[in-house]
Design an enzyme around this catalytic site. Structure first.
Site, mmCIF file in Angstrom:
data_model
loop_
_atom_site.group_PDB
_atom_site.id
_atom_site.type_symbol
_atom_site.label_atom_id
_atom_site.label_comp_id
_atom_site.label_asym_id
_atom_site.label_seq_id
_atom_site.Cartn_x
_atom_site.Cartn_y
_atom_site.Cartn_z
ATOM 1 N N TRP A 101 39.949 42.989 40.722
ATOM 2 C CA TRP A 101 39.281 42.101 39.753
ATOM 3 C C TRP A 101 39.763 40.670 39.920
ATOM 4 C CZ3 TRP A 101 35.095 44.255 38.623
ATOM 5 C CH2 TRP A 101 35.023 45.628 38.432
ATOM 6 N N ASP A 168 41.859 37.059 32.300
ATOM 7 C CA ASP A 168 40.900 38.167 32.211
ATOM 8 C C ASP A 168 41.630 39.319 31.520
ATOM 9 O OD1 ASP A 168 39.279 40.352 32.549
ATOM 10 O OD2 ASP A 168 39.187 40.255 34.737
ATOM 11 N N LYS A 192 35.408 48.218 26.694
ATOM 12 C CA LYS A 192 36.639 49.021 26.603
ATOM 13 C C LYS A 192 37.162 48.939 25.158
ATOM 14 C CE LYS A 192 37.317 47.536 31.323
ATOM 15 N NZ LYS A 192 36.663 48.547 32.146
HETATM 16 N N1 PMP Z 1 37.964 42.556 34.972
HETATM 17 C C1 PMP Z 1 38.591 43.723 34.749
HETATM 18 C C2 PMP Z 1 40.078 43.739 34.572
HETATM 19 C C3 PMP Z 1 37.854 44.899 34.688
HETATM 20 O O1 PMP Z 1 38.468 46.066 34.474
HETATM 21 C C4 PMP Z 1 36.444 44.843 34.858
HETATM 22 C C5 PMP Z 1 35.567 46.069 34.772
HETATM 23 N N2 PMP Z 1 36.149 47.267 34.742
HETATM 24 C C6 PMP Z 1 35.858 43.605 35.102
HETATM 25 C C7 PMP Z 1 36.650 42.484 35.144
HETATM 26 C C8 PMP Z 1 34.373 43.472 35.317
HETATM 27 O O2 PMP Z 1 33.737 43.582 34.096
HETATM 28 P P1 PMP Z 1 32.143 43.597 33.949
HETATM 29 O O3 PMP Z 1 31.675 44.883 34.528
HETATM 30 O O4 PMP Z 1 31.964 43.488 32.456
HETATM 31 O O5 PMP Z 1 31.598 42.422 34.661
#
Ligand code: PMP
Length: 351
Positions: A101, A168, A192
């Protein structure tokens, strides 16, 4: 009531009362004779929902609404990867790379300026959190990922610096007590600990907005969304309603202070079984272990089928590790009850 022990990494288990109230609103929203899906987002009833949700988010994070704005935006956390850089990367930004991520955030930010990777745990397949690193004084902001959903690692402490911090927090927001006021911007996909997929919570320090230098198209510009109170375009009405219900649930339970204790209990129960049971091995560095995503493997591959069967018989679902990482991952988000973790531990003991 949902009947499975759901360890999914997101979308994930939400409290039963949230599912019940959200499903009732699909048929008849607050005895209005209308579904939540057919009311105007400009109606008084929905404005109350979004204002309550925005207020609760700040209240639970213990942030002063005079200093911070909370927004519910479309496009998930992934859109924030580019939005933070579009708005705040004027020359150079620093990123800490703790996994996939972070890498995605880095990739998007590169469209807008120079990047420096301050630290990385890639050398050990992201099984730890880098600690000793220097933060340059000439960066616009430092970006980090507080909890690494795939690898099961989590920052226990955050860098102490005057450089604006952008975080994030998609997989651990509202799960533990931290000083959220240390951050200039926090973002999190909702699916989440906030609610359901379809929106992302963005919390911005108002003072930080002064750092925006470039011309930015309206939808990508935080100032637009703040000015229009998170209603510049049609907001994801149902996702925001679900978030409001879920935030109310957390507040009624006792907020972050209360849920942190529950989350610690759940994680301790599972990690102590992983550490004492010879058939299992944790994959993250012990001191960096996440309270939200517990990653582990079997020590003997031949036990895989038996363990999977036992899990299935016990109504345990979504325990498989991320497709890029393998092994197992138990996600213990706020709404997952302790007894689900106990059920998993009982299965591990019976292997
Ligand atoms: N950052 C983290 C730490 C995540 O765990 C996730 C998705 N699991 C995301 C970003 C991406 O999120 P989204 O699918 O809402 O774009």
């Amino acid at each position: 009531m949902t009947t499975k022990h759901n360890f999914c990494a997101g979308p994930c288990k939400l409290p039963d009362e949230v599912f019940r109230k959200a499903s009732e609103s699909l048929v008849d929203f607050n005895n209005s004779g209308l579904s939540i899906l057919e009311i105007s987002h400009r109606s008084e009833a929905f404005i109350e929902v979004i204002e309550t949700a925005r207020g609760l988010a700040l209240e639970l994070l213990e942030l002063n609404p005079n200093d911070y704005s909370a927004l519910f935006l479309h496009g998930g956390a992934s859109t924030q990867f580019l939005m933070v850089a579009y708005n705040f990367l004027n020359k150079k930004a620093g990123y800490i790379n703790t996994g996939c991520w972070s890498e995605k955030a880095i990739k998007e930010a590169k469209f807008f300026g120079e990047l420096t990777e301050i630290a990385s745990s890639k050398d050990k397949n992201f099984n730890y959190i880098p600690k000793d690193f220097e933060i340059p004084s000439d960066i616009d902001y430092l970006h980090l990922t507080s909890n690494n959903t795939i690898y099961g690692t989590q920052f226990k402490e955050f860098p102490k610096t005057d450089i604006p911090l952008i975080c994030d927090m998609s997989s651990d927001i509202l799960s533990r007590k931290i000083d959220y006021s240390k951050f200039s911007l926090i973002y999190s996909g909702a699916q989440k600990n906030i609610g359901t997929a379809g929106t992302a919570l963005v919390v911005i320090k108002k003072e930080f907005l002064k750092k925006i230098e470039r011309e930015i198209p309206s939808m990508m510009n935080y100032k637009t969304h703040i000015k229009h109170e998170s209603m510049f375009n049609t907001p994801p009405v149902f996702a925001i309603y679900t978030a409001m219900l879920n935030l109310q649930w957390l507040k009624n339970l006792g907020g972050v202070n209360f849920i942190e204790k529950v989350n610690q209990k759940k994680a301790e129960l599972l990690y102590s079984e992983i550490d004492s049971n010879p058939f299992f091995k944790g994959t993250a560095n012990k001191q960096d272990r996440s309270l939200m995503n517990v990653t582990f493997t079997l020590t003997e591959q031949k036990l895989e089928q038996k363990f999977n069967d036992l899990c299935q018989q016990a109504n345990i679902v979504a325990l498989k590790g991320h497709r890029t990482f393998g092994g197992y991952r138990a996600s213990l988000y706020n709404a997952l009850p302790l007894h689900s973790v106990q059920t998993l531990v009982d299965v591990m003991k019976s292997l």
